[in-house]
Enzyme design. Structure first.
Site, mmCIF file in Angstrom:
data_model
loop_
_atom_site.group_PDB
_atom_site.id
_atom_site.type_symbol
_atom_site.label_atom_id
_atom_site.label_comp_id
_atom_site.label_asym_id
_atom_site.label_seq_id
_atom_site.Cartn_x
_atom_site.Cartn_y
_atom_site.Cartn_z
ATOM 1 N N GLY A 224 0.832 -1.193 0.000
ATOM 2 C CA GLY A 224 0.000 0.000 0.000
ATOM 3 C C GLY A 224 0.867 1.243 0.000
ATOM 4 O O GLY A 224 2.082 1.168 0.206
ATOM 5 N N GLN B 96 3.042 10.164 1.270
ATOM 6 C CA GLN B 96 4.367 9.533 1.164
ATOM 7 C C GLN B 96 5.104 9.936 -0.106
ATOM 8 O O GLN B 96 6.324 9.784 -0.180
ATOM 9 C CB GLN B 96 4.244 8.006 1.211
ATOM 10 C CG GLN B 96 3.821 7.466 2.578
ATOM 11 C CD GLN B 96 3.765 5.953 2.557
ATOM 12 O OE1 GLN B 96 2.764 5.377 2.163
ATOM 13 N NE2 GLN B 96 4.853 5.306 2.957
ATOM 14 N N CYS C 232 7.412 -0.130 6.680
ATOM 15 C CA CYS C 232 6.889 1.012 5.930
ATOM 16 C C CYS C 232 7.996 1.521 5.018
ATOM 17 O O CYS C 232 9.142 1.657 5.445
ATOM 18 C CB CYS C 232 6.460 2.108 6.911
ATOM 19 S SG CYS C 232 5.821 3.590 6.113
ATOM 20 N N LEU C 233 7.648 1.812 3.778
ATOM 21 C CA LEU C 233 8.647 2.348 2.855
ATOM 22 C C LEU C 233 9.213 3.672 3.355
ATOM 23 O O LEU C 233 10.321 4.045 2.989
ATOM 24 C CB LEU C 233 8.034 2.545 1.465
ATOM 25 C CG LEU C 233 7.615 1.271 0.731
ATOM 26 C CD1 LEU C 233 6.935 1.630 -0.584
ATOM 27 C CD2 LEU C 233 8.803 0.355 0.483
ATOM 28 N N HIS D 96 -2.879 1.142 8.626
ATOM 29 C CA HIS D 96 -1.518 1.665 8.414
ATOM 30 C C HIS D 96 -1.540 2.809 7.394
ATOM 31 O O HIS D 96 -0.963 3.883 7.644
ATOM 32 C CB HIS D 96 -0.606 0.521 7.946
ATOM 33 C CG HIS D 96 0.793 0.948 7.623
ATOM 34 N ND1 HIS D 96 1.885 0.549 8.358
ATOM 35 C CD2 HIS D 96 1.285 1.749 6.629
ATOM 36 C CE1 HIS D 96 2.979 1.095 7.842
ATOM 37 N NE2 HIS D 96 2.640 1.819 6.789
ATOM 38 N N GLU D 97 -2.201 2.576 6.263
ATOM 39 C CA GLU D 97 -2.198 3.601 5.208
ATOM 40 C C GLU D 97 -2.939 4.859 5.643
ATOM 41 O O GLU D 97 -2.501 5.982 5.364
ATOM 42 C CB GLU D 97 -2.787 3.051 3.907
ATOM 43 C CG GLU D 97 -2.032 1.869 3.305
ATOM 44 C CD GLU D 97 -0.538 2.087 3.173
ATOM 45 O OE1 GLU D 97 -0.112 3.249 3.024
ATOM 46 O OE2 GLU D 97 0.202 1.094 3.254
ATOM 47 N N HIS E 133 -1.127 7.411 7.705
ATOM 48 C CA HIS E 133 -0.280 8.372 6.978
ATOM 49 C C HIS E 133 -1.042 9.666 6.697
ATOM 50 O O HIS E 133 -0.433 10.742 6.600
ATOM 51 C CB HIS E 133 0.181 7.776 5.645
ATOM 52 C CG HIS E 133 1.329 6.808 5.763
ATOM 53 N ND1 HIS E 133 2.578 7.177 6.205
ATOM 54 C CD2 HIS E 133 1.410 5.473 5.484
ATOM 55 C CE1 HIS E 133 3.386 6.120 6.181
ATOM 56 N NE2 HIS E 133 2.705 5.070 5.750
HETATM 57 NI NI NI Z 1 3.645 3.189 5.531
#
Ligand code: NI
Length: 173
Positions: A49, A54, A102-103, A144-145, A148
């Site tokens: 995701g 981000q 997480c990226l 999680h998404e 952000h």
């Molecule tokens: Ni993330």
């Protein structure tokens, strides 16, 4: 194809709550271009995701999905889903802990407590309502998404610093 750089922890843009997508953008080429960039960047980084902040776009848009991703061999498939202005409602008060990465937080993975079941409601890119009740990994990815969008990164969800362990493995994104 437009793979965009993913902001990393320490960048103040990851910490700013994002405003809602205005109705004037629903169905616009601008929003379509953003979604294409999110999809391309998520695929290039093998994420499950990605959220618009981000890639430096402060709008309440997330994308996620898993289908035959070798980095998630145990995860049930999740259809590719794009949520605009999502609203999450936990169902019950049961929590699950499971590993996340997480990226935007390279090199760290940790067991994060999340609501096990939830309902989410959002607009699709076409302006239709999406409403689903989900649990397990699907529920985890959505939480999680959407964190952000509020400037929250998964380490913020850890109650015990000793739970943080550096691992070089997959990332949810
Ligand atoms: Ni993330």
């Amino acid at each position: 194809m437009a793979v965009r750089p993913v902001l990393e922890i320490g960048d103040p843009r990851l910490r700013q709550p994002s405003p809602a997508v205005p109705s004037s953008l629903i169905g616009s080429q601008e929003l379509e271009a953003l979604i294409t960039d999110l999809r391309d960047t998520m695929a290039a980084r093998h994420g499950a995701g990605l959220a618009a902040p981000q890639i430096g776009v402060p709008l309440r848009v997330v994308i996620f999905g898993i289908n035959g991703n070798p980095r998630y061999p145990e995860a049930a498939p999740i259809p590719e889903t794009i949520l605009i202005n999502p609203e999450l409602t936990p169902l019950g008060d049961e929590l699950d802990s499971d590993w996340e990465g997480c990226l935007s937080v390279p090199g760290l993975r940790a067991e994060v407590p999340r609501a096990r079941r939830l309902r989410y409601r959002a607009l699709s890119p076409a302006g239709l309502w999406i409403e689903r009740e989900v649990e397990g990994f699907h529920a985890r990815v959505v939480q999680h998404e959407c964190d952000h969008l509020d400037g929250v990164l998964f380490p913020d969800r850890l109650q015990d610093a000793s739970n943080k362990r550096a691992r070089t493995t997959r990332a949810i994104a």
